[in-house]
Design a protein around this motif. Structure first.
Motif, PDB file in Angstrom:
ATOM      1  N   CYS A  79       0.828  -1.210   0.000  1.00 16.59           N
ATOM      2  CA  CYS A  79       0.000   0.000   0.000  1.00 16.59           C
ATOM      3  C   CYS A  79       0.864   1.263   0.000  1.00 16.59           C
ATOM      4  O   CYS A  79       0.501   2.274  -0.622  1.00 16.59           O
ATOM      5  CB  CYS A  79      -0.959   0.001   1.176  1.00 16.59           C
ATOM      6  N   GLU A 101      -5.782 -11.293   2.389  1.00 15.48           N
ATOM      7  CA  GLU A 101      -7.093 -10.724   2.729  1.00 15.48           C
ATOM      8  C   GLU A 101      -6.904  -9.428   3.524  1.00 15.48           C
ATOM      9  O   GLU A 101      -7.586  -8.422   3.281  1.00 15.48           O
ATOM     10  CB  GLU A 101      -7.897 -11.739   3.550  1.00 15.48           C
ATOM     11  N   ARG A 104      -5.872  -6.732   1.059  1.00 16.69           N
ATOM     12  CA  ARG A 104      -7.006  -6.166   0.306  1.00 16.69           C
ATOM     13  C   ARG A 104      -7.824  -5.219   1.175  1.00 16.69           C
ATOM     14  O   ARG A 104      -8.247  -4.150   0.720  1.00 16.69           O
ATOM     15  CB  ARG A 104      -7.887  -7.297  -0.241  1.00 16.69           C
ATOM     16  N   ASP A 105      -8.038  -5.607   2.427  1.00 18.50           N
ATOM     17  CA  ASP A 105      -8.784  -4.737   3.345  1.00 18.50           C
ATOM     18  C   ASP A 105      -8.059  -3.412   3.542  1.00 18.50           C
ATOM     19  O   ASP A 105      -8.681  -2.342   3.585  1.00 18.50           O
ATOM     20  CB  ASP A 105      -8.966  -5.425   4.705  1.00 18.50           C
ATOM     21  N   ALA A 107      -5.920  -1.957   1.435  1.00 18.74           N
ATOM     22  CA  ALA A 107      -6.009  -1.163   0.200  1.00 18.74           C
ATOM     23  C   ALA A 107      -7.366  -0.467   0.101  1.00 18.74           C
ATOM     24  O   ALA A 107      -7.459   0.693  -0.320  1.00 18.74           O
ATOM     25  CB  ALA A 107      -5.774  -2.064  -1.010  1.00 18.74           C
ATOM     26  N   GLU A 108      -8.407  -1.169   0.490  1.00 19.16           N
ATOM     27  CA  GLU A 108      -9.757  -0.595   0.488  1.00 19.16           C
ATOM     28  C   GLU A 108      -9.827   0.592   1.457  1.00 19.16           C
ATOM     29  O   GLU A 108     -10.321   1.667   1.123  1.00 19.16           O
ATOM     30  CB  GLU A 108     -10.767  -1.683   0.903  1.00 19.16           C
ATOM     31  N   ALA A 113      -7.788   0.612  -3.644  1.00 24.61           N
ATOM     32  CA  ALA A 113      -8.241  -0.720  -4.074  1.00 24.61           C
ATOM     33  C   ALA A 113      -8.476  -0.808  -5.583  1.00 24.61           C
ATOM     34  O   ALA A 113      -8.371  -1.889  -6.170  1.00 24.61           O
ATOM     35  CB  ALA A 113      -9.525  -1.100  -3.328  1.00 24.61           C
ATOM     36  N   GLY A 117      -4.183  -5.348  -6.582  1.00 20.93           N
ATOM     37  CA  GLY A 117      -4.618  -6.735  -6.734  1.00 20.93           C
ATOM     38  C   GLY A 117      -3.760  -7.660  -5.897  1.00 20.93           C
ATOM     39  O   GLY A 117      -2.703  -7.269  -5.401  1.00 20.93           O
ATOM     40  N   THR A 118      -4.202  -8.889  -5.722  1.00 19.10           N
ATOM     41  CA  THR A 118      -3.423  -9.877  -4.976  1.00 19.10           C
ATOM     42  C   THR A 118      -3.313 -11.158  -5.793  1.00 19.10           C
ATOM     43  O   THR A 118      -4.142 -11.438  -6.658  1.00 19.10           O
ATOM     44  CB  THR A 118      -4.061 -10.203  -3.612  1.00 19.10           C
TER      45      THR A 118
END
Length: 307
Positions: A79, A101, A104-105, A107-108, A113, A117-118
């Motif tokens: 990030c 996971e 991703r949280d 980045a959101e 986001a 990507g992952t």
């Protein structure tokens, strides 16, 4: 791999992927999901160091389209890369889905986001699933969790675009949290912990599948991977005493993990000293003493794919 120390890690408190104490009986069986909060706390605390590293990288790789964090862990650094390179898409690659996971949280939460990507899978093979080559590939204390580091670097190099940069974070210095003489016990406790950490690290490396011993001459290994070394720089994290609550909590967590993993290998005096340092009810403990600090140095090596 996640960054333990990070790191994930070599010694976790040196590390950060990203730190790494995974002092389990099976050295290769580090529970990265369990490590996640400590990995995040470390990477967040080390943010000033990473920001300096990224500013330096930005002068070497201008406007990358795709950035890959190979061994991203919970995504703190991925990030930061997204923030440092606002025109780039960032892909966090790690073998641990629970850590991805969290990435991703994050980045959101941080509003990146839409270009984050992952990719789940073991390194280096997981990189074969990238849609296109990377302009910047960051490997932050993840390479040393792979048995054949030379082969892994060749695989990393193969996933770079022409003119792309590989940034390898390895080495540096063991972190320091306390003065040499803390007023009780035998002076030099952290140096003795470092020696045990080094033994643990060697055993961790030896236990990895396909482990190959290499001279840790990173520019030479990058050259052997077909890349042209472009720079080496060491970045400092200097959080002097009296330090913040967040830094103090990190030191406590890091040395707690050291006590759990290495405690039985310490002599009785050092074990007693460490127990005092970790006792919240002791006024001379890490929880209360005014002389706790964080001083760490981490090295980044860069190399470019010329053709």
């Amino acid at each position: 791999m996640a960054h333990e120390d990070h790191d994930h890690q070599q010694q976790l408190h040196q590390d950060q992927h990203h730190g790494h104490h995974g002092h389990h009986q099976d050295h290769s069986d580090i529970d990265w999901g369990e490590m996640a909060p400590l990995l995040e706390a470390q990477a967040e605390l080390f943010t000033p160091l990473y920001e300096h590293a990224m500013a330096w990288l930005a002068k070497r790789q201008t406007e990358p389209g795709l950035i890959v964090d190979a061994g991203s862990g919970p995504g703190v650094i991925a990030c930061l890369l997204a923030d440092a390179f606002p025109g780039a898409r960032v892909v966090a690659v790690d073998a641990s889905e629970p850590l991805l996971e969290r990435a991703r949280d994050r980045a959101e939460r941080l509003g990146v986001a839409d270009r984050f990507g992952t990719l789940a899978g073991e390194l280096p093979g997981a990189l074969d699933d990238l849609d296109y080559p990377a302009d910047l590939l960051w490997a932050g204390r993840s390479l040393h969790h792979l048995g054949d580091q030379r082969a892994a670097l060749a695989a990393f190099a193969d996933r770079l675009a022409r003119g792309g940069t590989l940034a390898l974070q390895e080495g540096g210095l063991p972190a320091r949290f306390l003065p040499r003489d803390i007023g009780f016990g035998r002076p030099g406790l952290q140096a003795r912990l470092d020696a045990l950490e080094a033994e643990w690290f060697a055993a961790m490396r030896a236990d990895l599948p396909g482990s190959v011993t290499e001279t840790e001459d990173w520019p030479a290994l990058l050259t052997a991977a077909g890349l042209r070394p472009t720079g080496t720089r060491t970045f400092l994290l200097d959080l002097p005493a009296p330090t913040t609550d967040r830094a103090r909590a990190y030191v406590v967590a890091s040395l707690t993990r050291t006590r759990e993993g290495l405690g039985e290998r310490l002599d009785a005096d050092d074990r007693a000293t460490l127990d005092r340092l970790l006792d919240p009810d002791d006024k001379a403990s890490l929880h209360h003493r005014p002389d706790v600090f964080v001083l760490a140095a981490q090295t980044v090596y860069t190399a470019v794919r010329a053709k």
